[in-house]
Structure formats: C-alpha cells, structure tokens
Scaffold this motif. Sequence first.
Motif, PDB file in Angstrom:
ATOM      1  N   ARG A   1      -5.785  -0.846 -11.102  1.00  0.00           N
ATOM      2  CA  ARG A   1      -4.972  -1.890 -10.460  1.00  0.00           C
ATOM      3  C   ARG A   1      -4.617  -2.976 -11.472  1.00  0.00           C
ATOM      4  O   ARG A   1      -3.474  -3.414 -11.552  1.00  0.00           O
TER       5      ARG A   1
ATOM      6  N   LEU B   1      -4.272   1.719  -6.849  1.00  0.00           N
ATOM      7  CA  LEU B   1      -4.458   0.347  -6.364  1.00  0.00           C
ATOM      8  C   LEU B   1      -5.869   0.080  -5.854  1.00  0.00           C
ATOM      9  O   LEU B   1      -6.301  -1.067  -5.811  1.00  0.00           O
ATOM     10  N   ASP B   2      -6.611   1.128  -5.509  1.00  0.00           N
ATOM     11  CA  ASP B   2      -7.983   0.958  -5.032  1.00  0.00           C
ATOM     12  C   ASP B   2      -9.012   0.941  -6.157  1.00  0.00           C
ATOM     13  O   ASP B   2     -10.173   0.611  -5.933  1.00  0.00           O
TER      14      ASP B   2
ATOM     15  N   GLY C   1      -1.020   6.883  -5.650  1.00  0.00           N
ATOM     16  CA  GLY C   1      -0.753   5.447  -5.620  1.00  0.00           C
ATOM     17  C   GLY C   1      -1.882   4.666  -4.978  1.00  0.00           C
ATOM     18  O   GLY C   1      -2.268   3.590  -5.449  1.00  0.00           O
ATOM     19  N   GLN C   2      -2.432   5.190  -3.895  1.00  0.00           N
ATOM     20  CA  GLN C   2      -3.555   4.525  -3.236  1.00  0.00           C
ATOM     21  C   GLN C   2      -4.764   4.457  -4.157  1.00  0.00           C
ATOM     22  O   GLN C   2      -5.432   3.420  -4.248  1.00  0.00           O
ATOM     23  N   CYS C   3      -5.037   5.553  -4.863  1.00  0.00           N
ATOM     24  CA  CYS C   3      -6.172   5.577  -5.796  1.00  0.00           C
ATOM     25  C   CYS C   3      -5.995   4.562  -6.920  1.00  0.00           C
ATOM     26  O   CYS C   3      -6.949   3.896  -7.324  1.00  0.00           O
TER      27      CYS C   3
ATOM     28  N   ARG D   1       0.849  -1.198   0.000  1.00  0.00           N
ATOM     29  CA  ARG D   1       0.000   0.000   0.000  1.00  0.00           C
ATOM     30  C   ARG D   1       0.885   1.249   0.000  1.00  0.00           C
ATOM     31  O   ARG D   1       1.650   1.481   0.934  1.00  0.00           O
ATOM     32  N   PRO D   2       0.806   2.049  -1.065  1.00  0.00           N
ATOM     33  CA  PRO D   2       1.646   3.245  -1.142  1.00  0.00           C
ATOM     34  C   PRO D   2       1.189   4.318  -0.162  1.00  0.00           C
ATOM     35  O   PRO D   2       0.031   4.355   0.251  1.00  0.00           O
ATOM     36  N   ARG D   3       2.110   5.192   0.191  1.00  0.00           N
ATOM     37  CA  ARG D   3       1.785   6.328   1.064  1.00  0.00           C
ATOM     38  C   ARG D   3       1.158   7.467   0.277  1.00  0.00           C
ATOM     39  O   ARG D   3       0.444   8.289   0.825  1.00  0.00           O
ATOM     40  N   SER D   4       1.416   7.510  -1.021  1.00  0.00           N
ATOM     41  CA  SER D   4       0.901   8.623  -1.827  1.00  0.00           C
ATOM     42  C   SER D   4      -0.583   8.437  -2.132  1.00  0.00           C
ATOM     43  O   SER D   4      -1.076   7.318  -2.306  1.00  0.00           O
ATOM     44  N   LEU D   5      -1.286   9.542  -2.216  1.00  0.00           N
ATOM     45  CA  LEU D   5      -2.714   9.519  -2.518  1.00  0.00           C
ATOM     46  C   LEU D   5      -2.965   8.952  -3.911  1.00  0.00           C
ATOM     47  O   LEU D   5      -3.873   8.151  -4.114  1.00  0.00           O
TER      48      LEU D   5
END
Length: 117
Positions: free
Chosen positions: A42, A36-37, A32-34, A26-30
């Motif tokens: 993804r 993978l979510d 990156g999170q978007c 899970r990345p810390r960046s917003l």
Amino acid sequence: GTGRFSFLPHDIDQLMKRPPAHLLVRPRSLVGQCVLDTPELRARYVARLQELAGAVVVVPRMTQRVDQAVAALLPTLQSYDPTLARTLTNQAAEFKARMINRGTALEQQVRALQAGR
C-alpha cells in the motif's frame, strides 16, 4: 522479460466521468485488494500514485493536446459537416472541463495522502 507482472486497470475511463472518485477505493480485483491490504505494498502504491500524479496528470498539457487535435480536425470537419464540427468543439470543451475537474480532485487527494489523511 523483466520478471514483473503488468496489470491494466479496468474502467479507468470512468475516472473522467466521476472527478471526485477516490484514488484508494477498494478494488474489486483480488490482486488489488491484496495490494491495498498489505502495508508495504500500500505504501509503495501510494508513493507511486504521488509520483505519477505530478508527472503524468499535467492538466494544461492534456487540455492543450485536446485543443491541438480539435484544431487539426476542425477545418476538414467544418467543410464536411458544420453541425458535426460544432458537436466536436462542444464535446472537446466538455472533456477538457472533466480533465480540469479530475486534475483538481487528484491534487486534493494527493495532498491528503502526503499529509497522512
């Protein structure tokens, strides 16, 4: 010019220090999170990882480049400082071992991704 964004990963150098680090952490960046979510993004990300893992991370080619760099530097370095030359040789061997370990971990992770795990 392409109308696309480019992102440079932060701390990517740490992957060589931690060979088993997972590709889908899970990345810390917003952003990156978007990515993978979002299921479609993804899936595209995973497909690109699989493509790059086989085309870019070619461990024998990477370790050969390290050997070539050491071979080019070593003669001059040995005449300048034999201790420093030994240090270079030892650190290059350690770096190559990390590359090999990371390559093995990446192969296992890509196989798992292809199998849907």
